[in-house]
Design a protein around this motif. Structure first.
Motif, PDB file in Angstrom:
ATOM      1  N   GLY A   1       8.246   1.038  -6.110  1.00  0.00           N
ATOM      2  CA  GLY A   1       7.886   1.576  -7.238  1.00  0.00           C
ATOM      3  C   GLY A   1       8.980   2.879  -7.626  1.00  0.00           C
ATOM      4  N   VAL A   2       9.173   3.598  -6.682  1.00  0.00           N
ATOM      5  CA  VAL A   2      10.172   4.800  -6.928  1.00  0.00           C
ATOM      6  C   VAL A   2      11.434   4.178  -7.105  1.00  0.00           C
ATOM      7  CG1 VAL A   2      10.484   5.221  -4.540  1.00  0.00           C
ATOM      8  CG2 VAL A   2      10.761   7.099  -6.056  1.00  0.00           C
ATOM      9  N   GLY A   3      11.987   3.191  -6.326  1.00  0.00           N
ATOM     10  CA  GLY A   3      13.155   2.670  -6.625  1.00  0.00           C
ATOM     11  C   GLY A   3      13.438   2.139  -7.922  1.00  0.00           C
ATOM     12  N   ALA A   4      12.557   1.276  -8.671  1.00  0.00           N
ATOM     13  CA  ALA A   4      12.418   1.050  -9.870  1.00  0.00           C
ATOM     14  C   ALA A   4      12.725   2.075 -10.917  1.00  0.00           C
ATOM     15  CB  ALA A   4      11.225  -0.045 -10.186  1.00  0.00           C
TER      16      ALA A   4
ATOM     17  N   ALA B   1       6.049   7.194   2.695  1.00  0.00           N
ATOM     18  CA  ALA B   1       4.939   7.953   2.197  1.00  0.00           C
ATOM     19  C   ALA B   1       5.056   9.395   2.070  1.00  0.00           C
ATOM     20  CB  ALA B   1       3.703   7.659   2.398  1.00  0.00           C
ATOM     21  N   LEU B   2       5.713  10.048   3.214  1.00  0.00           N
ATOM     22  CA  LEU B   2       6.096  11.471   3.339  1.00  0.00           C
ATOM     23  C   LEU B   2       7.157  11.774   2.484  1.00  0.00           C
ATOM     24  CD1 LEU B   2       6.001  11.772   7.304  1.00  0.00           C
ATOM     25  CD2 LEU B   2       4.118  11.885   5.582  1.00  0.00           C
ATOM     26  N   ALA B   3       7.938  10.996   1.830  1.00  0.00           N
ATOM     27  CA  ALA B   3       9.326  11.307   0.984  1.00  0.00           C
ATOM     28  C   ALA B   3       8.667  12.288   0.000  1.00  0.00           C
ATOM     29  CB  ALA B   3       9.773  10.197   0.628  1.00  0.00           C
ATOM     30  N   PRO B   4       7.626  11.906  -1.012  1.00  0.00           N
ATOM     31  CA  PRO B   4       7.234  12.607  -2.252  1.00  0.00           C
ATOM     32  C   PRO B   4       6.833  14.126  -1.806  1.00  0.00           C
ATOM     33  CG  PRO B   4       6.386  10.553  -2.370  1.00  0.00           C
ATOM     34  CD  PRO B   4       6.735  10.565  -1.007  1.00  0.00           C
ATOM     35  N   PRO B   5       6.025  14.228  -0.718  1.00  0.00           N
ATOM     36  CA  PRO B   5       5.432  15.518  -0.684  1.00  0.00           C
ATOM     37  C   PRO B   5       6.987  16.466  -0.055  1.00  0.00           C
ATOM     38  CG  PRO B   5       3.764  14.240   0.313  1.00  0.00           C
ATOM     39  CD  PRO B   5       5.152  13.421   0.045  1.00  0.00           C
ATOM     40  N   ILE B   6       7.585  15.908   0.689  1.00  0.00           N
ATOM     41  CA  ILE B   6       8.718  16.625   1.150  1.00  0.00           C
ATOM     42  C   ILE B   6       9.642  17.037   0.014  1.00  0.00           C
ATOM     43  CG2 ILE B   6      10.697  16.445   2.767  1.00  0.00           C
ATOM     44  CD1 ILE B   6       9.227  14.874   4.687  1.00  0.00           C
ATOM     45  N   ALA B   7       9.830  15.982  -0.823  1.00  0.00           N
ATOM     46  CA  ALA B   7      10.792  16.257  -1.973  1.00  0.00           C
ATOM     47  C   ALA B   7      10.355  17.216  -2.672  1.00  0.00           C
ATOM     48  CB  ALA B   7      11.319  14.776  -2.497  1.00  0.00           C
ATOM     49  N   ALA B   8       8.934  17.268  -2.924  1.00  0.00           N
ATOM     50  CA  ALA B   8       8.414  18.204  -4.138  1.00  0.00           C
ATOM     51  C   ALA B   8       7.937  19.624  -3.682  1.00  0.00           C
ATOM     52  CB  ALA B   8       7.485  17.530  -4.806  1.00  0.00           C
TER      53      ALA B   8
ATOM     54  N   VAL C   1       0.785  -1.227  -0.021  1.00  0.00           N
ATOM     55  CA  VAL C   1      -0.256   0.046  -0.077  1.00  0.00           C
ATOM     56  C   VAL C   1       0.780   1.448   0.150  1.00  0.00           C
ATOM     57  CG1 VAL C   1      -1.783   1.416   1.415  1.00  0.00           C
ATOM     58  CG2 VAL C   1      -1.907  -1.073   1.041  1.00  0.00           C
ATOM     59  N   VAL C   2       1.776   1.278   0.888  1.00  0.00           N
ATOM     60  CA  VAL C   2       2.928   2.345   1.110  1.00  0.00           C
ATOM     61  C   VAL C   2       3.400   2.460  -0.448  1.00  0.00           C
ATOM     62  CG1 VAL C   2       4.831   3.460   2.208  1.00  0.00           C
ATOM     63  CG2 VAL C   2       3.314   2.002   3.447  1.00  0.00           C
ATOM     64  N   ALA C   3       3.968   1.640  -1.287  1.00  0.00           N
ATOM     65  CA  ALA C   3       4.521   1.657  -2.395  1.00  0.00           C
ATOM     66  C   ALA C   3       3.737   2.388  -3.475  1.00  0.00           C
ATOM     67  CB  ALA C   3       5.060   0.300  -2.973  1.00  0.00           C
ATOM     68  N   THR C   4       2.459   1.743  -3.362  1.00  0.00           N
ATOM     69  CA  THR C   4       1.601   2.386  -4.288  1.00  0.00           C
ATOM     70  C   THR C   4       1.372   3.766  -4.126  1.00  0.00           C
ATOM     71  OG1 THR C   4       0.440   0.330  -4.454  1.00  0.00           O
ATOM     72  CG2 THR C   4      -1.012   2.164  -5.510  1.00  0.00           C
ATOM     73  N   SER C   5       1.079   4.017  -2.985  1.00  0.00           N
ATOM     74  CA  SER C   5       0.758   5.639  -2.453  1.00  0.00           C
ATOM     75  C   SER C   5       1.991   6.616  -2.812  1.00  0.00           C
ATOM     76  CB  SER C   5       0.353   5.595  -0.978  1.00  0.00           C
ATOM     77  OG  SER C   5       1.709   5.675   0.050  1.00  0.00           O
ATOM     78  N   VAL C   6       3.294   6.042  -2.553  1.00  0.00           N
ATOM     79  CA  VAL C   6       4.239   6.906  -2.999  1.00  0.00           C
ATOM     80  C   VAL C   6       4.186   7.069  -4.576  1.00  0.00           C
ATOM     81  CG1 VAL C   6       6.972   6.705  -3.299  1.00  0.00           C
ATOM     82  CG2 VAL C   6       5.834   6.004  -0.898  1.00  0.00           C
TER      83      VAL C   6
ATOM     84  N   ALA D   1      -1.479  18.556  -6.358  1.00  0.00           N
ATOM     85  CA  ALA D   1      -0.741  18.497  -5.182  1.00  0.00           C
ATOM     86  C   ALA D   1      -1.470  18.140  -4.040  1.00  0.00           C
ATOM     87  CB  ALA D   1      -0.006  19.661  -4.942  1.00  0.00           C
ATOM     88  N   ALA D   2      -2.889  18.400  -4.036  1.00  0.00           N
ATOM     89  CA  ALA D   2      -3.629  17.841  -2.900  1.00  0.00           C
ATOM     90  C   ALA D   2      -4.085  16.662  -2.893  1.00  0.00           C
ATOM     91  CB  ALA D   2      -5.062  18.982  -2.814  1.00  0.00           C
ATOM     92  N   LEU D   3      -4.465  16.247  -4.263  1.00  0.00           N
ATOM     93  CA  LEU D   3      -4.391  14.573  -4.557  1.00  0.00           C
ATOM     94  C   LEU D   3      -3.102  13.821  -3.922  1.00  0.00           C
ATOM     95  CD1 LEU D   3      -6.427  14.466  -7.954  1.00  0.00           C
ATOM     96  CD2 LEU D   3      -7.487  14.349  -5.614  1.00  0.00           C
ATOM     97  N   ALA D   4      -2.153  14.552  -4.058  1.00  0.00           N
ATOM     98  CA  ALA D   4      -0.674  13.730  -3.812  1.00  0.00           C
ATOM     99  C   ALA D   4      -0.701  13.688  -2.133  1.00  0.00           C
ATOM    100  CB  ALA D   4       0.475  14.639  -4.206  1.00  0.00           C
ATOM    101  N   VAL D   5      -1.209  14.631  -1.545  1.00  0.00           N
ATOM    102  CA  VAL D   5      -1.071  14.804   0.167  1.00  0.00           C
ATOM    103  C   VAL D   5      -2.106  13.812   0.393  1.00  0.00           C
ATOM    104  CG1 VAL D   5      -1.713  16.009   1.942  1.00  0.00           C
ATOM    105  CG2 VAL D   5      -0.411  17.100   0.190  1.00  0.00           C
ATOM    106  N   ILE D   6      -3.304  13.525   0.044  1.00  0.00           N
ATOM    107  CA  ILE D   6      -4.031  12.553   0.185  1.00  0.00           C
ATOM    108  C   ILE D   6      -3.601  11.156  -0.081  1.00  0.00           C
ATOM    109  CG2 ILE D   6      -6.519  11.488  -0.209  1.00  0.00           C
ATOM    110  CD1 ILE D   6      -7.412  14.205  -0.944  1.00  0.00           C
ATOM    111  N   ALA D   7      -2.968  10.895  -1.084  1.00  0.00           N
ATOM    112  CA  ALA D   7      -2.392   9.479  -1.337  1.00  0.00           C
ATOM    113  C   ALA D   7      -1.368   9.385  -0.428  1.00  0.00           C
ATOM    114  CB  ALA D   7      -1.729   9.501  -2.944  1.00  0.00           C
ATOM    115  N   ALA D   8      -0.481  10.285   0.061  1.00  0.00           N
ATOM    116  CA  ALA D   8       0.658  10.275   1.091  1.00  0.00           C
ATOM    117  C   ALA D   8      -0.140   9.796   2.210  1.00  0.00           C
ATOM    118  CB  ALA D   8       1.307  11.389   1.087  1.00  0.00           C
ATOM    119  N   GLY D   9      -1.199  10.440   2.628  1.00  0.00           N
ATOM    120  CA  GLY D   9      -1.980  10.204   3.896  1.00  0.00           C
ATOM    121  C   GLY D   9      -2.478   8.927   3.894  1.00  0.00           C
TER     122      GLY D   9
END
Length: 784
Positions: free
Chosen positions: A309-312, A160-167, A116-121, A140-148
């Motif tokens: 996902g992101v690692g690949a 899952a907090l990595a994408p919002p922090i990075a972006a 689930v975390v990999a998909t949300s990331v 971006a709001a949808l991204a925050v929901i996905a990360a949540g």
């Protein structure tokens, strides 16, 4: 299987009884707030389709497909933004597909939340990239929901907090074109979307429930911290087991290589020109993901699955872009050949290091799988030997040079870099192929017997009840004594052994046959103390049946075995004309643990007289010789005369309608065994236990059986008369890791009345002050 499949499935199944998501197996059923929504979803799925292992793989397959489509969408736009040539774009698509499979299959094919975390990331990453490119706040709001959603799925949700922090910096700049006021309002809107975290985290419990759960946890176990992150890497690279098998090592190590490559090249040239914005976002997310894993309170390697996902994306893109990067990183000339050779050698070393991991999977008998518990090898090619990878890399590099000279002379200078994606993809194909091929071979080999993989193909809905169909136990109800052949040599010294010399709270499990022991029941002030005194005892000689007819020669042992006590079996040939038996052989250490470890417990243990302690050729009689030299309280030992018992199906010894203590490591494989209900603060008693363990009483050493861990089965284990039966897989009798126990209740289980009631307290009020309010010391950290 992946780790904790049985654990999490059982947690989800009990929610309908307890009314909330709780730990179930241990920690006094503590609340699992804030990681609860995923168990409601899993419980709903189990109610809808059942608990067959194949059915419970469907959610992870669906998440894998969703993650793949997100990966593909992200990479497609990344390739277009980089203006890749058609051949390079095809190579990138192929590489990311191969590497994604190599990431997902070993980490994310179970019911753990990392999928689930990999998909949300990846969902957050795609949405954030879209927000930056289109300069819109809504994605971006949808991204925050996905990360949540990923953040509240489990402890690995920190990733899952990595994408919002990075972006965040890029989103801030992208939304600044419409003025400062609009920018601030957009950011507030995006942050407001994070309220989904509160909704998901506390829908099942309040802050008070969370605080109480932490009190219980910290009162029993010290959590891992950022300073012990090295433990995770020790599991991955040093421990020879499923936490660090070959298939888990490869994607993690090579993704770290990609991170290192990104960091180095980003400092050597124009980063914005070399790295497309989407690739930079993926790289920063991956780096932050590794760093955020430091925050998890446990250090298991399955948490790496949250980066699948992101690692690949990062690894595939870096290796495919490597020739382009080599040309662009310097305005005057490409990166020199020594740098390329160093990179290729480094990759070969990492691949070989991954190949040193053994072929082991969590709590699995590895039935039919070739080369179990050894590093992978095909013919003479050992994956863990760098020489093979260096030789293959040299051949690939030479081929690339030849092809470049003939078709693209301008690429000759970077030909060694062209070999990099080929070598990485071959390594993933070899690893994934070995893994999938091994399970396929195992399935073919066991189609006429049993294995989880063959059973998944032949009985996907578990109508035959999974592993339950393959388990046999020695049924104590079938036990019968052997006829006495000779009393010659039957002696007793010291006067410590007598009939009835066992713990009164744990009577023998058999109704027939003689039983002796050195236990002296009495008050604490009894003289001599229980277990004190020394002596020996030799049973009469018993005739060994000439035809066992499906029965097995065996006995039962209780008390202390080892550490001053010894139980020996002797075999002899009885002369037909009478006279003294002719001793043929004897074996000591009956009832002891693995490698002669002392076992000291009142529970009875079945011991089979086969294998290394089987009767030698020509033996017609058997006897037991006990020695009790442990001079101190509790040092008693008890044993039965030799018996014959019948192997029976597991279902024959499980009372109808009773609950079974199915150990969480293998619960996934026994979908038909009903687990006990835990509700209203009451644990349903169990009559049988089926657990994972190797050695005497190893299966009941798990936290679920321990009172000081708040174990679900602890009341039954401590209060009942427990017997460890001899158990085996019918078609793989030597497979280790399966244990079966019976529980005979010595106390009434219905001597109470439930008086339902409720009390309403504020959700923010402090948790009650109990004995668990004092955290334990760092020495109480739990590791295997």
């Amino acid at each position: 299987m992946t780790d904790d499949d049985g654990y999490y499935s059982a947690m989800a199944a009990n929610v309908s009884h307890s009314g909330y998501v709780a730990n179930y197996y241990q920690l006094f059923n503590q609340s699992f707030t804030p990681f609860t929504w995923i168990y409601y979803a899993l419980g709903w799925w189990q109610d809808a389709v059942g608990t067959a292992p194949v059915a419970l793989r469907i959610p992870s397959v669906a998440l894998g497909l969703a993650t793949w489509f997100l990966v593909r969408a992200f990479v497609r736009k990344l390739a277009r933004s980089a203006s890749l040539a058609a051949n390079s774009e095809r190579a990138l698509r192929v590489a990311v597909a191969i590497i994604f499979l190599g990431w997902w299959l070993p980490f994310d094919t179970g019911v753990r939340p990392e999928a689930v975390v990999a998909t949300s990331v990846m969902a957050a990453l795609v949405a954030l990239a879209t927000s930056i490119e289109q300069r819109r706040a809504f994605p971006a709001a949808l991204a925050v929901i996905a990360a949540g959603i990923g953040f509240t799925a489990g402890t690995a949700g920190f990733v899952a907090l990595a994408p919002p922090i990075a972006a965040a910096p890029a989103v801030w700049r992208a939304l600044g074109d419409r003025g400062r006021q609009a920018q601030i309002l957009s950011i507030v809107t995006i942050i407001a979307a994070g309220s989904v975290v509160g909704l998901l985290a506390f829908a099942d419990g309040s802050l008070r429930d969370f605080s109480r759960a932490q009190q219980i946890f910290l009162g029993m176990q010290y959590p891992e911290t950022w300073s012990t992150e090295i433990v995770r890497w020790d599991y991955l690279l040093n421990k020879q087991g499923p936490q660090g098998n070959y298939a888990k090592r490869l994607p993690v190590l090579l993704t770290l290589f990609a991170v290192l490559g990104y960091v180095m090249t980003a400092t050597l040239g124009d980063r914005d020109r070399i790295w497309p914005p989407r690739l930079r976002l993926a790289a920063h997310t991956t780096v932050l993901g590794f760093l955020l894993l430091w925050m998890t309170p446990s250090k298991w390697t399955h948490h790496f699955g949250s980066l699948a996902g992101v690692g690949a994306v990062l690894l595939a893109t870096v290796v495919v872009f490597s020739p382009r990067i080599a040309q662009m990183v310097s305005a005057r000339r490409p990166l020199s050949h020594p740098v390329a050779v160093t990179a290729l050698v480094g990759v070969c070393v990492l691949i070989a290091l991954a190949g040193r991991g053994i072929n082991s999977w969590p709590y699995s008998w590895l039935l039919g799988i070739p080369h179990p518990l050894t590093p992978p090898q095909v013919w003479i090619v050992a994956y863990g030997q760098p020489v093979w990878w260096l030789l293959g890399t040299a051949l690939v590099t030479a081929a690339m040079v030849v092809v470049a000279r003939r078709r693209a002379p301008s690429m000759v200078a970077v030909a060694p870099w062209l070999a990099l994606p080929v070598v990485v993809c071959v390594a993933f194909l070899a690893t994934t192929g070995y893994m999938v091929g091994g399970f396929a071979v195992g399935a073919v080999r066991t189609t006429s017997t049993y294995s989880p993989w063959a059973d998944a193909l032949e009985d996907p809905l578990a109508h035959r009840c999974g592993a339950e169909q393959a388990v046999q136990v020695l049924d104590p109800h079938s036990a019968s004594g052997l006829p006495v052949a000779s009393y010659i040599g039957a002696t007793a010294t010291g006067g410590v052994f007598a009939s009835g010399g066992w713990s009164p709270s744990s009577p023998p499990p058999i109704a027939s046959g003689s039983v002796w022991g050195s236990h002296r029941p009495g008050p604490d002030s009894a003289d001599p103390a229980d277990g004190a005194g020394a002596g020996t005892f030799s049973t009469p000689w018993y005739s060994i049946p000439t035809d066992l007819r499906g029965q097995t020669l065996s006995l039962y042992v209780s008390g202390r075995a080892g550490n001053g006590n010894d139980l020996r079996v002797g075999y002899a040939s009885l002369p037909r004309t009478g006279g003294a038996p002719v001793l043929l052989d004897s074996f000591s250490g009956l009832g002891e643990g693995k490698a002669g470890a002392t076992v000291d417990a009142r529970q009875w243990r079945s011991v089979t007289l086969d294998g290394p302690v089987a009767p030698p050729r020509g033996a017609t009689a058997v006897r037991l010789i006990a020695s009790d030299t442990s001079d101190g309280p509790g040092g008693w030992t008890a044993f039965s005369a030799p018996l014959v018992q019948r192997w029976a199906p597991l279902t024959d010894i499980i009372p109808s309608g009773s609950a079974t203590a199915v150990g969480w490591p293998i619960a996934f494989l026994f979908p038909c065994l009903r687990k006990p209900i835990q509700a209203d603060g009451i644990n349903e008693p169990v009559a049988t236990a089926v657990t994972w363990g190797d050695g005497a009483l190893a299966g009941v050493g798990d936290s679920a059986f321990l009172s000081d861990r708040g174990g679900l089965f602890a009341p039954s284990f401590s209060g009942d008369a427990v017997t460890q039966l001899s158990a085996r897989l019918a078609d793989a009798p030597d497979a280790a890791g399966l244990q079966v126990y019976t529980f005979r209740a010595t106390l009434p289980s219905d001597g109470y009345t439930v008086d339902p009631g409720s009390e309403t307290v504020p959700g923010w009020s402090p948790a009650p002050n109990t004995t668990f309010s004092t955290p334990v010391s760092p020495n109480a950290v739990v590791r295997p």
